[in-house]
Design an enzyme around this catalytic site. Sequence first.
Site: not given
Length: 219
Positions: A42, A68-71
């Site tokens: 990531r 960037i979206s949260q995992p």
Amino acid sequence: MTSNQLTDTYLHKGLRTKLVKELIEKGISDKNVLAALEKLPRHYFFNTAFAKFAYEDKAFPIAAGQTISQPYTVAFQSQLLELKKGEKVLEIGTGSGYQTCILMEMGAKIFSIERQKELFDKTKNLLSQIGYSPKMFYGDGYKGLESYAPFDKILVTAGAPFIPEPLKQQLKIGGRLIIPVGEGDTQEMILIERVSESEFRQTPHGMFRFVPLLAEKNK
Ligand code: SAH
């Protein structure tokens, strides 16, 4: 000029294993999703200066005021898709390209749309550097991709004020559309299954936080 550090170390791998354990504790169980998150670095999607934040379970600012979206969110949406190898997936909101690569790791054939020119160019360049070549489109996700429809799965990664009709129409029968819906600070994750030509089943899957799905592409 900013750059991303495109080397993966044992330290990074260790941080990913830890992140994956955290996601399991938070309820993610799909083995293919977890394997993809464990494999894909990531930090490649972060500027070098911020790489140390890559393995926290948090969203993070990228270019053009986007995130960037949260995992956890990436894992949750990917799990809800119930993806099978070789399926054709339309993604709305390429952003950093992280979610795109996760789905490719899971064996999807990806078509991804981004409305921000700056991000589109940046991400296209990054993905080719790290060896991923999804079909990428600079355009308006509200319209979907009529000429490549129908899709097995459609994933929207920005908060939509309503469910765009073209997306429902571009879904195969038996297909799944996942879209966060809501205009406030948070959105409800909605799953739409196309049961027949004219019949759709809609179910809610909890509250999340996304940047807004905006109309039309920018310049
Ligand atoms: N999956 C991405 C999420 C990025 S945030 C990631 O993990 O990095 C959502 C993205 O949707 C932003 O890049 C934003 O520019 C894009 N977006 C917003 N409205 C859009 C639209 N109408 N069509 C296509 N992309 C859109």
